[in-house]
Design an enzyme around this catalytic site. Sequence first.
Site, PDB file in Angstrom:
ATOM      1  CD  GLU A 152      -8.365  -2.337  -2.055  1.00 49.95           C
ATOM      2  OE1 GLU A 152      -8.572  -2.515  -0.836  1.00 49.95           O
ATOM      3  OE2 GLU A 152      -7.798  -3.181  -2.761  1.00 49.95           O
ATOM      4  CG  ASP A 176      -1.744  -1.265   1.357  1.00 44.18           C
ATOM      5  OD1 ASP A 176      -2.163  -1.812   0.328  1.00 44.18           O
ATOM      6  OD2 ASP A 176      -1.939  -1.725   2.497  1.00 44.18           O
TER       7      ASP A 176
END
Length: 521
Positions: free
Chosen positions: A191, A37
Amino acid sequence: MKTLKKTLLLLVCLVMCGNLFAQYTYKNPVIPGFYPDPSVCRVNDDYYLVTSTFEYFPGVPVFHSKDMVNWKQIGHCLTRESQLKLHNIAPSGGIYAPTIRYNNGTFYMVTTNVNDKGNFYVHTKDPAGEWSEPIWVKQGGIDPTLFFDNGKCYFLSIPDGIQLCEIDVATGKQLSNSKVIWRGTGGRYPEAPHLYKKDGWYYLLIAEGGTEYGHKVTIARSRELYGPYESNPANPILTHINEHTQGNAIQGVGHADLIEGHDGSWWSVFLGFRPQSYLHHLLGRETFLAPVRWDTNAWPVINGNGAVTLDMNVSHLLPQHPWPAEPIRDEFNSSKLNLKWNYLRNPNYSNYSITNGALRLKGDVVTLDDNASPTFLGRRQQHINFTASTPVDIKNISEGDEAGITVYMNSTGHYDMYVTQKAGKRVLQVKYHLGNINHIEKEIEIDNNPLTLFVTGSADYYEFSYKQGNKASGVIAKVNTRFISSETLGGFTGVYLGLYAVSKNKANPVIADFNWFEYTH
């Protein structure tokens, strides 16, 4: 003379053409191992990057680069329990996807603690130093990001679609109602939203498809901040789900962030993973880099075709600034641990010390099978092929105590090699823990001579060996890698190589001294 002039002209043309089609190379991943991420920001010609950490402490490592290729860790955002509560959380709980942004002299890191009060951010003037106490934000969901525009601060997250609101950046107070501005292209699990403003457009970048083999990056844009947002007809702009990339050594690419270089070039950092042993992956999701072409009023194009490779050949790189190579051996000769070491959840610091040039671990009744904080210090496995080694000196060991090294994915799956006491004798055991299965693969009686433990990893196997005195053992146990992979155990983390100690009696704990730890690949 004419012939000489023609020759010189030809040479000049060749040099110019060579420069025109010059190729530069770098290797992916740019940050190997469990660093998922990624999010990046720039201050002048300095770049700063953060990644997720889930149940590990300290939380959210901070990296620094001058060229986007070479990264050096400079600190963590979350170094205090007041910032990061991780007590008794399950594997892959805790800290989810962070975003780092810079505005008016201040760095902000926004993230989610899914086991605490949700979304929050911390701030600092010095990204290598201490960060503030958490500022909590009411809007729920995960994968938050901040966007600064026209003197205002906006907050995005994903409770239901991509939601946007204005906040007071000093307090976190919500100043406007939350509004869904886009739901993606229809892929599951939208997301990782990030907003950018370019050429009068607001560009909204997200990930879809789940953080696995079907992962992808999509983008939309609008002339107005709150939309409506138009989807890019060429979506997805990054994915390895297509037929021509299914055999790629990198899979699951997604969760991207975009950054403009100090020379006007554009780049993307994103996560992906490297499958091994029957398409399982163990290193976790890693940080990758790709060039981006982003023309005026156009959609961004990642690496020409929306795919990347391990060996990248690109037409442009920022001036390279490699950092000095880190020593392969940690001698534990400083009172402060190297930044690569992590605890599991919030540690009991009284169980850890640097004593006489050795890392000393004091055993705890908490084991590696528990969702608590055992006496454990680990560093990430960053390469498929590696060897890790460490000497261990055991004191005050009792029946059932353990002290040694673990290949640790999470509390439901790990392989351990450790010294214990059995029927009054000191033995070395190799054990694997898989769900409800605890199996001792090998047991060898040893003496009190100096002992060094070795773990060697390859695509398919972990091999365990030891050396006592001047005598090497050879391989004493060989176990499959894939049984502790993400595909087998689930979750979002990657394998750690950990030093640990467990005691059956908290009042009379085993003491384990590790003089050094070496990692080669």
